[in-house]
Enzyme design. Structure first.
Site, PDB file in Angstrom:
ATOM      1  N   GLY B  29      60.496  51.884  40.329  1.00  0.00           N
ATOM      2  CA  GLY B  29      60.330  53.001  39.492  1.00  0.00           C
ATOM      3  C   GLY B  29      60.619  52.757  38.722  1.00  0.00           C
ATOM      4  O   GLY B  29      60.900  53.760  37.195  1.00  0.00           O
ATOM      5  N   CYS B 238      27.263  47.627  35.590  1.00  0.00           N
ATOM      6  CA  CYS B 238      27.635  45.989  35.174  1.00  0.00           C
ATOM      7  C   CYS B 238      26.452  45.371  34.464  1.00  0.00           C
ATOM      8  O   CYS B 238      25.248  44.887  35.388  1.00  0.00           O
ATOM      9  CB  CYS B 238      28.427  45.097  35.350  1.00  0.00           C
ATOM     10  N   CYS B 241      26.362  41.529  36.622  1.00  0.00           N
ATOM     11  CA  CYS B 241      25.896  42.016  38.272  1.00  0.00           C
ATOM     12  C   CYS B 241      25.203  42.787  38.624  1.00  0.00           C
ATOM     13  O   CYS B 241      25.723  42.939  39.926  1.00  0.00           O
ATOM     14  CB  CYS B 241      28.293  41.115  38.715  1.00  0.00           C
ATOM     15  N   CYS B 263      31.429  43.075  33.764  1.00  0.00           N
ATOM     16  CA  CYS B 263      32.524  43.865  34.933  1.00  0.00           C
ATOM     17  C   CYS B 263      34.077  43.045  33.464  1.00  0.00           C
ATOM     18  O   CYS B 263      33.746  42.483  33.067  1.00  0.00           O
ATOM     19  CB  CYS B 263      32.610  43.044  35.673  1.00  0.00           C
ATOM     20  N   CYS B 269      33.319  39.846  38.983  1.00  0.00           N
ATOM     21  CA  CYS B 269      31.480  39.644  38.289  1.00  0.00           C
ATOM     22  C   CYS B 269      30.804  38.174  38.866  1.00  0.00           C
ATOM     23  O   CYS B 269      29.677  38.101  39.115  1.00  0.00           O
ATOM     24  CB  CYS B 269      31.485  40.033  36.608  1.00  0.00           C
TER      25      CYS B 269
END
Lengths: 200, 283
Positions: B29, B238, B241, B263, B269
């Site tokens: 980080g 979606c 899909c 997607c 997808c």
């Protein structure tokens, strides 16, 4: 035994150092795992793994400290030719190389500053006993627990307490390495109930 | 390919980047400064990610690039071609076949595995930058763990909108220490940052910073007890899909207000469509 200073480097620097770096990175990202590293044939007492780490990470911008027996003509001239790294004392180094007994005490190395904790030494502990037993590791990069042989516990526990400051370690032997970043918490590996007491 | 060093960058540059990556992994980080190079593409096109990818690639890697989840946008195609030409690596669009994935603003839907590396392109690596423009001050704030300002910002969201309205680049705290910008991924992706099996590397070229998350690192999205973090997405399946668990893009399909949701992860997808899943808008 001694290889001539001009030989023993990477034959194909770009791809061999890329592979070597991936080994070092995997080791640093997953403390306790033991990785293979190859490509370098440095003069004794430097191990092939330590030599490959130095070739991968060191150049004219990285002051190196050779501890104890490592500070010999053979290693100096080999490292100078292949990396150009300047040799300095422990207080100024970015990398230190040596066996564990020659590297200490750890208090002599820069541990970074609170604003720049990255300005700390990476110690390459050569001829380390690499095995997945001994100390119990916990922290970033480790799913539950990992185990790694460490030459002692207290020094590494004290180093972890300095986080985010502290030193990072790469253990090398033969053509293998493991790493221990400052973020790893260390305790004694013990099958008995007190196993977790020593955790820092 | 023979006209370039492997992966375009010279070896000394790669060593410098590699040292920064190792320190980044050791201090999860924390933003490690590095001497970012000019790349043959403009800033904002992923020069940080490209430099990190160049430093980690080996000739045996299989490389995938996504831009907002898509493999076939200009940015993704040009970076993929760049490494095909300069590193000679195999490229793929399948998430599971890739060993190194460079991404802009998404984490793939498919869970990543050990052995994979996810490289993020980061525009502004400093999460506190829009609150405090001076680098000298933000650096001090990180060193003192002084993150109160960030909580004030999230609180102001609540007081103004009734909820935390930050929806992308949602700040996270890493291992209880550093507050980190996860790059402009939607906050839907935030829960995937923590405990990921793959190594995550972040490169900011213009801002000259590299940071990292080792595998299985604890990453917590900042929130309040009474306003817990919520990973949000458009409340639709979606259109192509039918997936209900993926992050969706809204597409305007005509000039009469018609729209569809698909997607954002094109590989996910397409794989679902190939497996026979069909959404309501599928042809």
């Amino acid at each position: 035994m001694q290889a001539a200073p001009l030989s023993g480097g990477f034959a194909n620097t770009a791809t061999q150092s890329a592979h070597a770096f991936r080994s070092v990175m995997e080791a640093m990202a997953r403390p306790g795992t033991i990785q293979d590293i190859e490509g370098a044939s440095p003069p004794a007492p430097l191990s092939p793994a330590a030599g490959a780490v130095l070739l991968t990470l060191c150049d004219t911008e990285t002051p190196v400290y050779l501890a104890g027996e490592m500070d010999c003509d053979a290693v100096r001239s080999w490292l100078s030719f292949h990396t150009g790294a300047p040799f300095v004392g422990p207080a100024q180094c970015m990398f230190a190389v040596g066996i564990w007994d020659a590297l200490g005490p750890l208090s002599i190395y820069p541990i970074g500053t609170s604003e720049y904790p990255d300005r700390s030494t990476t110690l390459i502990v050569d001829s380390a006993g690499l095995s997945a037993s001994g100390a119990k590791l916990k922290g970033p990069g480790i799913k539950d627990y990992a185990a790694l042989f460490l030459p002692e516990l207290e020094a590494f526990q004290a180093n972890n307490l300095l986080f985010p400051l502290g030193l990072d370690f790469i253990f090398t032997k033969g053509s293998e390495l493991a790493a221990l970043p400052r973020s790893t918490q260390i305790s004694r590996l013990d099958s008995k109930a007190g196993a977790q007491v020593g955790a820092s | 390919m023979s006209n370039y060093n492997f992966a375009y960058l010279d070896e000394q540059t790669k060593r410098m980047i590699r040292r920064a990556i190792l320190k980044g992994l050791a201090i999860p980080g924390y933003q490690v400064p590095f001497a970012s190079r000019e790349m043959p593409m403009p800033y904002g096109w992923g020069t940080g990610g490209v430099q990190v990818s160049a430093a980690v690639l080996t000739p045996e890697d299989t490389f995938k690039v996504i831009d907002q989840g898509a493999d076939d946008t200009t940015n993704a195609v040009s970076i993929r071609t760049f490494f095909e030409r300069t590193a000679g690596v195999e490229t793929t669009t399948a998430t599971c076949d890739a060993t190194v994935i460079q991404t802009r603003h998404r984490i793939p839907e498919e869970a990543l595995q050990e052995g994979q590396i996810l490289v993020y392109q980061v525009p502004i690596p400093e999460p506190l930058r829009f609150l405090e423009p001076r680098e000298s001050e933000t650096r001090k704030m990180h060193s003192l763990e002084e993150y109160g300002l960030m909580h004030v910002k999230l609180y102001e969201d609540i007081s103004r909108h009734g909820h935390i309205a930050t929806s992308y680049a949602y700040p996270v705290k890493v291992e209880g220490r550093y507050v980190m910008d996860p790059s402009p991924i939607p906050k839907f992706d935030n829960p995937k940052l923590g405990d990921m099996a793959a190594i995550q590397l972040f490169g900011a070229g213009r801002e000259q910073r590299i940071y990292a998350l080792p595998p299985y690192t604890q990453v917590v999205s900042l929130d309040f007890e009474d306003h817990p973090f919520e990973a949000s997405k458009a409340d639709h399946p979606c259109g192509m899909c039918g997936a209900t668990d993926s992050y969706l893009d809204e597409l305007i399909v005509d000039d009469a207000g018609g729209r569809m949701f698909v997607c954002s992860d094109t590989d996910y997808c397409e794989a679902r469509q190939a497996a026979g899943h069909k959404g309501k808008d599928a042809a």
